[in-house]
Design an enzyme around this catalytic site. Structure first.
Site, PDB file in Angstrom:
ATOM      1  N   HIS A   1      -5.009  -7.909   0.490  1.00 52.86           N
ATOM      2  CA  HIS A   1      -4.240  -6.669   0.588  1.00 52.86           C
ATOM      3  C   HIS A   1      -3.415  -6.578   1.867  1.00 52.86           C
ATOM      4  O   HIS A   1      -2.301  -6.056   1.852  1.00 52.86           O
ATOM      5  CB  HIS A   1      -5.214  -5.491   0.524  1.00 52.86           C
ATOM      6  CG  HIS A   1      -4.556  -4.159   0.465  1.00 52.86           C
ATOM      7  ND1 HIS A   1      -3.774  -3.763  -0.590  1.00 52.86           N
ATOM      8  CD2 HIS A   1      -4.550  -3.117   1.346  1.00 52.86           C
ATOM      9  CE1 HIS A   1      -3.323  -2.534  -0.376  1.00 52.86           C
ATOM     10  NE2 HIS A   1      -3.778  -2.125   0.787  1.00 52.86           N
TER      11      HIS A   1
ATOM     12  N   ASP B   1       0.856  -1.183   0.000  1.00 52.46           N
ATOM     13  CA  ASP B   1       0.000   0.000   0.000  1.00 52.46           C
ATOM     14  C   ASP B   1       0.899   1.243   0.000  1.00 52.46           C
ATOM     15  O   ASP B   1       1.815   1.342  -0.810  1.00 52.46           O
ATOM     16  CB  ASP B   1      -0.967  -0.051   1.197  1.00 52.46           C
ATOM     17  CG  ASP B   1      -2.109   0.947   1.096  1.00 52.46           C
ATOM     18  OD1 ASP B   1      -3.161   0.575   0.545  1.00 52.46           O
ATOM     19  OD2 ASP B   1      -1.946   2.083   1.547  1.00 52.46           O
TER      20      ASP B   1
ATOM     21  N   TYR C   1      -3.214  11.228   1.328  1.00 54.94           N
ATOM     22  CA  TYR C   1      -3.819  11.156  -0.003  1.00 54.94           C
ATOM     23  C   TYR C   1      -3.832  12.536  -0.649  1.00 54.94           C
ATOM     24  O   TYR C   1      -3.520  12.682  -1.837  1.00 54.94           O
ATOM     25  CB  TYR C   1      -5.247  10.612   0.108  1.00 54.94           C
ATOM     26  CG  TYR C   1      -5.325   9.140   0.409  1.00 54.94           C
ATOM     27  CD1 TYR C   1      -5.616   8.219  -0.590  1.00 54.94           C
ATOM     28  CD2 TYR C   1      -5.111   8.658   1.696  1.00 54.94           C
ATOM     29  CE1 TYR C   1      -5.700   6.860  -0.325  1.00 54.94           C
ATOM     30  CE2 TYR C   1      -5.191   7.302   1.980  1.00 54.94           C
ATOM     31  CZ  TYR C   1      -5.475   6.412   0.961  1.00 54.94           C
ATOM     32  OH  TYR C   1      -5.547   5.072   1.229  1.00 54.94           O
TER      33      TYR C   1
END
Length: 398
Positions: free
Chosen positions: A375, A194, A322
């Site tokens: 994930h 990630d 982000y």
């Protein structure tokens, strides 16, 4: 201070301000959490909709009832404090990290164990690696072991929260390289998934002489945004198509966190139910499970991660990574990174790249396609991940 036997002191002159860190959350914070959970105003939902519309009402009630009445934070806190936690300052920024030395290490300066930096992502935390740490520090059948460093990304967990703009991937890469230098490690492996894979990639670009090898669970996502990729294979074209489809169907959370992170922060910082829904929805969607999340994680494992976000009030600050990345994107490598790289692919991860695309970006020494996993591989299948890291390290030693 941690009560277990401390490892040997950190060896560099710069390390004077590395302080043992003990997680000690006030009981009043936990009581306030329980009271908020007890006052929850639950929404309705479409009958028999499962997880189609988002986080499932029945499961969230089940999980949050345990959070309020069955989850023992003090017990979990004691287990977390059995590891060696530290805080230090790198280039003026406060970082939290776990540092566990391997079976062959006496000190960072004379270590026989291989140093490795483990980097988490969102919506997990340093808790991603709790089950992997003891596997890596133990000696393998081939006689290898690792000195393990697990930092909390700035704005996550017990690291400082960035209060000024600019804390994007390149800056975090600099901080973590500075941390490893401060610990006395001149060359080391970096593992990430990630955001962790993006940070690892940035470290390889910025500090190639310090990185012995990269071990990643995905091709860093920024590489899906390349404007031109010449002579793409059909597999690569399909990868970019799948990436766009995933973004339209499942990527709204990332677009929101990239554009209006502050607006979302008010909801999840004030409501533990809102926080749980926002994060558990991703664990359900991104984990390899047969329809029951608790066949992969215990409720307490899920709640430790949620509670870390809650008690540190870092959901909003984690979103800002982000925003920083969208508004000041990482410079992508123009040439293939010339550092030995292993990529370990789990079948139920979000958008897996084909090997030929990874070969454009990295010097692939090991490519593993696992039969199971998603994930959060370090949490889902820690033994498989640790074994793959050991195999890669063995190749680098020959």
């Amino acid at each position: 201070m941690n009560t277990q036997t401390m490892p040997a002191p950190h060896s560099t002159a710069e390390a004077a301000d590395i302080e043992p860190f003990n997680i000690a959350i006030s009981p009043y914070i936990i009581e306030d959490l329980r009271e908020r959970l007890g006052r929850a105003r639950w929404p309705d939902e479409i009958e028999d909709s499962g997880w189609q519309y988002g986080a499932n009402l029945e499961y969230l009630r089940h999980l949050c009832t345990h959070w309020a009445h069955g989850f023992d934070w003090k017990e979990q806190e004691d287990q977390l404090n059995a590891l060696h936690h530290y805080r230090t300052t790198v280039d003026g920024f406060g970082l939290h990290f776990i540092h566990e030395r391997g079976a062959d290490s006496a000190s960072a300066a004379s270590a026989a164990s291989i140093p490795i930096l483990l980097l988490h992502g969102w919506p997990d935390s340093f808790a991603r690696f709790l089950k992997v740490i003891p596997l890596l520090t133990a000696k393998s059948p081939d006689g290898l072991s690792f000195d393990v460093v697990v930092p909390s990304i700035p704005g996550f967990g017990f690291s400082d929260k960035p209060m000024k703009a600019g804390m994007g991937i390149p800056r975090i890469a600099e901080l973590f390289a500075g941390l490893m230098k401060k610990l006395g490690y001149q060359r080391y492996l970096v593992h990430g998934g990630d955001w962790g894979s993006s940070i690892a990639e940035a470290m390889a670009m910025r500090f190639p002489d310090r990185i012995r090898g990269l071990h990643l669970t995905d091709v860093p996502y920024g590489n899906r945004n390349r404007s031109e990729v010449p002579d793409m294979t059909e597999a690569e074209k399909d990868y970019f198509r799948r990436g766009q489809q995933w973004l339209m169907q499942d990527g709204a959370y990332g677009l929101l966190q990239s554009t209006k992170p502050q607006t979302l922060a008010y909801a999840v910082n004030d409501s533990p139910i809102g926080l749980a829904a926002w994060i558990i929805d991703k664990f359900y969607a991104w984990t390899d499970h047969p329809g029951n999340l608790e066949q992969v994680y215990t409720r307490d494992e899920l709640l430790v991660n949620l509670t870390i976000y809650w008690i540190t009030q870092t959901s909003g600050s984690s979103f800002r990574l982000y925003y920083e990345t969208m508004h000041s994107p990482q410079k992508l490598p123009q040439e293939r990174i010339d550092i030995p790289t292993a990529i370990c692919i789990a079948p139920k991860d979000m958008v897996n790249a084909p090997r030929e695309y990874a070969e454009r970006l990295f010097t692939i020494r090991q490519w593993t396609e696992l039969p199971v996993g998603g994930h959060f591989l370090a949490m889902e299948r820690p033994a498989l991940l640790a074994a793959d890291i050991f195999v890669f390290a063995g190749k680098l030693n020959h």
